[in-house]
Design an enzyme around this catalytic site. Structure first.
Site, mmCIF file in Angstrom:
data_model
loop_
_atom_site.group_PDB
_atom_site.id
_atom_site.type_symbol
_atom_site.label_atom_id
_atom_site.label_comp_id
_atom_site.label_asym_id
_atom_site.label_seq_id
_atom_site.Cartn_x
_atom_site.Cartn_y
_atom_site.Cartn_z
ATOM 1 N N LEU A 69 0.833 -1.203 0.000
ATOM 2 C CA LEU A 69 0.000 0.000 0.000
ATOM 3 C C LEU A 69 0.865 1.249 0.000
ATOM 4 C CD1 LEU A 69 -2.736 -0.891 2.677
ATOM 5 C CD2 LEU A 69 -2.876 -1.146 0.187
ATOM 6 N N LYS A 72 0.571 7.269 1.183
ATOM 7 C CA LYS A 72 0.474 8.691 0.848
ATOM 8 C C LYS A 72 -0.581 8.925 -0.235
ATOM 9 C CE LYS A 72 5.226 9.739 2.154
ATOM 10 N NZ LYS A 72 6.562 10.254 1.718
ATOM 11 N N PHE A 94 6.924 3.074 13.132
ATOM 12 C CA PHE A 94 7.478 4.296 12.569
ATOM 13 C C PHE A 94 7.936 5.249 13.674
ATOM 14 C CE2 PHE A 94 4.627 2.703 9.271
ATOM 15 C CZ PHE A 94 5.448 2.762 8.152
ATOM 16 N N ARG A 101 0.480 11.863 11.023
ATOM 17 C CA ARG A 101 0.547 12.680 9.814
ATOM 18 C C ARG A 101 -0.065 11.969 8.613
ATOM 19 N NH1 ARG A 101 5.639 13.928 11.996
ATOM 20 N NH2 ARG A 101 6.765 12.558 10.541
ATOM 21 N N ALA A 135 17.625 5.998 16.037
ATOM 22 C CA ALA A 135 18.326 4.929 16.751
ATOM 23 C C ALA A 135 17.949 3.567 16.216
ATOM 24 C CB ALA A 135 18.011 4.990 18.246
ATOM 25 N N ASP A 166 16.040 -4.534 20.670
ATOM 26 C CA ASP A 166 15.036 -4.956 19.690
ATOM 27 C C ASP A 166 14.194 -6.104 20.244
ATOM 28 O OD1 ASP A 166 15.692 -3.197 17.652
ATOM 29 O OD2 ASP A 166 17.084 -4.567 16.682
#
Length: 358
Positions: A69, A72, A94, A101, A135, A166
Site C-alpha cells: 500500500l 500517501k 514508525f 501525519r 536509533a 530490539d
C-alpha cells in the site's frame, strides 16, 4: 487451531521488533497481514537466502500475508482503513508522529474501530526528550547503560552480539498486546500501547544496576559477580584458541572443580567478593584452562557437577542433539519458544511475497 485463531493483526512494522511480536502471534494462529511499501521490508534483502527468501525475513514473517500500500495515496489510505475496520490489533514501528501525519494515529484508528488494540514500537517512546532521536538497537543499548558493561578486558565496549533492545521491545510488546486483548473482553474497548525499546530494556539491568539506582557508582564488569568479576562466572581461553565458560557461582560448583584440579585450598576465594578479592582465583583458572583443548576440557568436565560449557558457534549449537530432541529447528526456521502441551509445531506457509494477500 492455534490459541490466537480468529485474531486479525495489521502489521505495519519492519526489521526486527514489530515483526518478532507479530510472528509469535502468527505462530499461534493469528491472521497477520503485513502492510508494506513498494520497496518492501528491508529485511527481505538481507542474506543469506534459502529458496529465494531471506532467512532473517522468513523467520520473522512466516505465516503472514502481505499487502503493498502507498499510504500517501488516497487509494492506499482507503485500503488500510478497510483493513483496520476488521482487525483486532494494529502494530506500527514508525518514528513518533508519522502515523498521525498519515491519518492513522491512535485517535484516527479507534474512530474506525473502537475495539482495536493499537501498539506503537519505537526506540524511545512517543514523548520525552529522546523521542525523535534516530536509533537502532546499539544506540539504545548505549544510552541505556548496557553497552558500558558489554566490554572486553581493557574496558572498551564491544558491538553486542544480541540486539537486546530490539528483542526486549518485541517481547514486551507481545505481552502488552495480549494483556490488552484480555482487558478488551471485560471492557469491550481497545487500547493504545506505547512500547519503547529503551523502556523495555531498562528492567533487564535490575540485577546489576542497583548501586547506580541508589545514587552510588555505576557497575563495572571487572568487579561485578555476573559481568566478569567472579571466577566461576567467567570466560576462559583454552589451549587450542577456543573458549569455555564457568556459569554458576554456587560454592558446590567451585568445590567440585577445584577439588578435581587438586586445589581445594582455593575454594574459599570463590566465596569472596567479586573483583580484586577473586583475582588470584581467576588467574589460576585462566592458566589452568590454557593447558588443554576445549574438547579435552569437555571430557574432563563430563562427570563433574559444575556449571560449565564450551563456547559454541551457531553451527555447533544447532548441531547439538538437544536441538533435535526438542524440535527447535524445522528446516531453516527456528521453532517458537512458546509451545503448548499436546500440540506440535510446523512452520506457517513460506514467508509472503509482496502483495500476496487475497
Amino acid at each position: 487451531m492455534g490459541k490466537l485463531s480468529g485474531i486479525r493483526v495489521i502489521d505495519l512494522s519492519m526489521f526486527l521488533p514489530g515483526p518478532m511480536l507479530t510472528v509469535m502471534m502468527a505462530d499461534q494462529g493469528a491472521d497477520v497481514i503485513k502492510v508494506e511499501p513498494a520497496a518492501g521490508d528491508p529485511a527481505r534483502t538481507q542474506g543469506p537466502f534459502e529458496d529465494g527468501h531471506s532467512i532473517w525475513f522468513a523467520n520473522l514473517n512466516r505465516g503472514k500475508a502481505s499487502v503493498v500500500l502507498d499510504l500517501k495515496s488516497e487509494a492506499g489510505k482507503a485500503a488500510l482503513a478497510d483493513l483496520i475496520r476488521g482487525a483486532d490489533v494494529f502494530v506500527e514501528g514508525f518514528r513518533p508522529g508519522v502515523m498521525a501525519r498519515l491519518g492513522f494515529g491512535w485517535d484516527d484508528v479507534r474512530a474506525l474501530n473502537p475495539r482495536i488494540v493499537y501498539c506503537s514500537i519505537s526506540a524511545f517512546g512517543q514523548h520525552g526528550a529522546l523521542a525523535h532521536h534516530p536509533a537502532h538497537d546499539m544506540t539504545v543499548q548505549a544510552l541505556a547503560g548496557f553497552l558500558s558493561v558489554n566490554d572486553g578486558p581493557d574496558g572498551t565496549p564491544a558491538v553486542p552480539g544480541v540486539p537486546a533492545a530490539d528483542v526486549a521491545a518485541g517481547l514486551t510488546g507481545l505481552a502488552a498486546v495480549l494483556m490488552a486483548l484480555i482487558g478488551r473482553e471485560k471492557t469491550g474497548q481497545g487500547d493504545y500501547i506505547d512500547i519503547a525499546m529503551f523502556d523495555s530494556l531498562l528492567p533487564w539491568g535490575a540485577h546489576i544496576a542497583g548501586s547506580a539506582l541508589t545514587g552510588g557508582p555505576s557497575p563495572r564488569s571487572d568487579n561485578q559477580r555476573s559481568l566478569g568479576g567472579a571466577a566461576f562466572y567467567n570466560v576462559y581461553d583454552t589451549e587450542d584458541g577456543r573458549h569455555v565458560v564457568l556459569g554458576g557461582r554456587e560454592i558446590k560448583f567451585a568445590r567440585a572443580l577445584l577439588t578435581a584440579l587438586g586445589r581445594p585450598d582455593l575454594i574459599a576465594l570463590a566465596e569472596a567478593e567479586a573483583g580484586e578479592a577473586q583475582a588470584p582465583l581467576i588467574a589460576f583458572l585462566r592458566d589452568t584452562f590454557r593447558t588443554r583443548s576445549r574438547d579435552e576440557w569437555d571430557a574432563f568436565m563430563a562427570d563433574l557437577d559444575v556449571a560449565y560449557a564450551p563456547v559454541l558457534d551457531f553451527a555447533e549449537a544447532f548441531a547439538q542433539p538437544h536441538i533435535a530432541e526438542r524440535g527447535l529447528l524445522c528446516g531453516v526456521h527456528i521453532s517458537p519458544a512458546i509451545r503448548f502441551a499436546g500440540e506440535t509445531y510446523t512452520p506457517g506457509p513460506v514467508p509472503p511475497l509482496q502483495g500476496d494477500a487475497p
